[in-house]
Enzyme design. Sequence first.
Site, short mmCIF file in Angstrom:
data_model
loop_
_atom_site.label_atom_id
_atom_site.label_comp_id
_atom_site.label_asym_id
_atom_site.label_seq_id
_atom_site.Cartn_x
_atom_site.Cartn_y
_atom_site.Cartn_z
N GLU A 1 -5.53 4.04 5.99
CA GLU A 1 -5.20 3.68 4.45
C GLU A 1 -5.40 5.05 3.59
OE1 GLU A 1 -6.02 -0.04 2.51
OE2 GLU A 1 -6.78 1.36 0.92
N ARG B 1 0.76 -1.16 0.05
CA ARG B 1 -0.02 -0.07 -0.11
C ARG B 1 0.92 1.16 -0.02
NH1 ARG B 1 -2.07 -3.42 -1.33
NH2 ARG B 1 -4.20 -4.22 -0.46
N SER C 1 -11.09 -0.07 2.99
CA SER C 1 -10.50 -0.53 4.10
C SER C 1 -9.95 0.73 4.72
CB SER C 1 -9.10 -1.22 4.05
OG SER C 1 -9.54 -2.45 3.30
C1 FAD Z 1 -15.62 0.15 -1.48
C2 FAD Z 1 -14.19 0.36 -1.47
C3 FAD Z 1 -13.34 -0.79 -1.80
C4 FAD Z 1 -12.17 -0.76 -1.76
N1 FAD Z 1 -11.13 -1.78 -1.92
C5 FAD Z 1 -9.77 -1.63 -2.11
C6 FAD Z 1 -9.08 -2.85 -2.05
O1 FAD Z 1 -9.54 -3.80 -2.37
N2 FAD Z 1 -7.57 -2.58 -2.32
C7 FAD Z 1 -7.15 -1.24 -2.51
O2 FAD Z 1 -5.75 -1.03 -2.74
N3 FAD Z 1 -7.88 -0.19 -2.31
C8 FAD Z 1 -9.30 -0.50 -2.22
N4 FAD Z 1 -10.08 0.96 -1.97
C9 FAD Z 1 -9.48 2.10 -2.04
C10 FAD Z 1 -9.32 2.78 -3.45
O3 FAD Z 1 -10.52 2.50 -4.30
C11 FAD Z 1 -8.13 2.75 -4.19
O4 FAD Z 1 -6.80 3.29 -3.42
C12 FAD Z 1 -8.15 3.70 -5.32
O5 FAD Z 1 -6.89 3.33 -6.25
C13 FAD Z 1 -8.27 5.02 -5.17
O6 FAD Z 1 -8.39 5.64 -6.52
P1 FAD Z 1 -9.20 7.02 -6.90
O7 FAD Z 1 -9.07 7.31 -8.00
O8 FAD Z 1 -10.67 7.17 -6.33
O9 FAD Z 1 -8.19 7.84 -5.99
P2 FAD Z 1 -8.69 9.02 -5.18
O10 FAD Z 1 -9.59 8.64 -3.79
O11 FAD Z 1 -9.21 10.45 -5.79
O12 FAD Z 1 -7.06 9.68 -4.80
C14 FAD Z 1 -6.51 8.79 -3.60
C15 FAD Z 1 -5.13 9.58 -3.83
O13 FAD Z 1 -4.31 9.15 -5.01
C16 FAD Z 1 -4.13 10.68 -5.62
N5 FAD Z 1 -4.15 10.51 -6.80
C17 FAD Z 1 -5.48 10.23 -7.70
N6 FAD Z 1 -5.18 10.26 -8.69
C18 FAD Z 1 -3.86 10.49 -9.22
C19 FAD Z 1 -3.14 10.93 -10.12
N7 FAD Z 1 -3.44 10.69 -11.73
N8 FAD Z 1 -1.82 11.23 -9.99
C20 FAD Z 1 -1.17 11.54 -8.72
N9 FAD Z 1 -2.04 11.23 -7.74
C21 FAD Z 1 -3.28 10.87 -7.81
C22 FAD Z 1 -4.78 11.55 -4.71
O14 FAD Z 1 -4.26 12.91 -4.77
C23 FAD Z 1 -5.01 11.02 -3.50
O15 FAD Z 1 -3.72 11.18 -2.68
C24 FAD Z 1 -11.32 0.78 -1.89
C25 FAD Z 1 -12.27 1.87 -1.77
C26 FAD Z 1 -13.61 1.74 -1.46
C27 FAD Z 1 -14.53 2.91 -1.49
#
Ligand code: FAD
Length: 348
Positions: free
Chosen positions: A340, A160, A239
Amino acid sequence: MLEELDAPLAPLTTLRLGGPARRLVTAHTDDEVIAAVRAADAAGEPLLVIGGGSNLVIGDAGFPGTVLRIATTGFALDGTALELAAGEVWAEAVARTVDAGLAGIEFLAGIPGSAGATPVQNVGAYGQEVARTVTEVVAYDRRTGGTVTLGNEACAFSYRHSRFKAEPDRYVVLRVRFALEDAAGRSTPVRYAEVAKHFGVAQDERVGLREAHDAVLALRAGKGMVLDPADHDTWSAGSFFTNPVLSAEQYAAFLAVAAGRELTAPAYPAPDGCTKTSAAWLIDKAGFGKGYGSGPATLSTKHTLALTNRGAASTEDLLALAREIRDGVRAAFGVELVNEPVMVGVTL
Ligand SMILES: Cc1cc2nc3c(=O)[nH]c(=O)nc-3n(C[C@H](O)[C@H](O)[C@H](O)COP(=O)(O)OP(=O)(O)OC[C@H]3O[C@@H](n4cnc5c(N)ncnc54)[C@H](O)[C@@H]3O)c2cc1C
């Protein structure tokens, strides 16, 4: 490029929490992304990059600067090489690779958010993580003002974590490249006990690619880990705490406490002689069962690791619950839980 002032951010997060952005910019091309970042940096304006908002806890006061929402598109397969634009919806891209008969990210089905965020925290689930398949990340480097291509090693992936998380204000991910595998309709070897059990196979065996994808979706849905707007158990950031990775000394102390309570904790080997244990187990055994809490923020009724907004919560409500759980686990087991999701304008 779309620009809005005083724009609500809560609807852009899966928790549906957080105050407004002073300015919200939505970028649809890499050039728009770079132009927006350069403009914010030149103006000395705080910048928050967001994708799907599924790993964010934004404070009730909102964000006093530019929020850049990445909405770029691009899915390109060349043999087994995949390139995704940062704004691609991850779960849809995974489904398309399965349709194309390619293995490598099928166990990461149903994870919300954008492709560009996956290298940031080295997204992982059910025995796969993107560190195994990412070959290159193309990013805008805010320090040099140019675009860089980072190979897998340069991404410094660990559990992570990555270089992008270690240097949070430096890189904006534009494209992510993956090496997938044509395994003749089979998955990559199963590495997760729950999946092996589901299929009745030994670990390291392969199963049908589509079956793997669909089984993970079903397992995730049963835990409230697939987004469903009608189900408050999925109004979460997934998580909320990472699984603690304990040094040999910390693990010995933890084992002694657990044994004193006649408990056997889950334990998995981690790098450098460390041991990973389960945050969900710790939370449960510290007295915070599924559905714990009576306020507008509670634990999910399906999983102790997801903190959820029941509809009327504020970020402070959610953080109060998170602090209660973190402090309760520390008091019960001497183990420190670490959040996380990324905190914006707030701390745990
Ligand atoms: C129901 C649910 C289940 C999930 N299950 C998992 C799982 O099984 N495993 C897991 O690892 N995660 C899980 N997650 C967490 C999440 O989905 C992941 O971390 C996902 O990759 C976040 O993507 P996002 O585009 O929504 O990022 P955001 O929430 O929009 O951003 C998260 C971080 O990434 C940065 N970021 C986003 N896009 C970029 C970019 N293009 N360049 C630089 N920085 C960027 C943001 O600035 C922020 O710091 C889960 C979340 C939910 C709600």
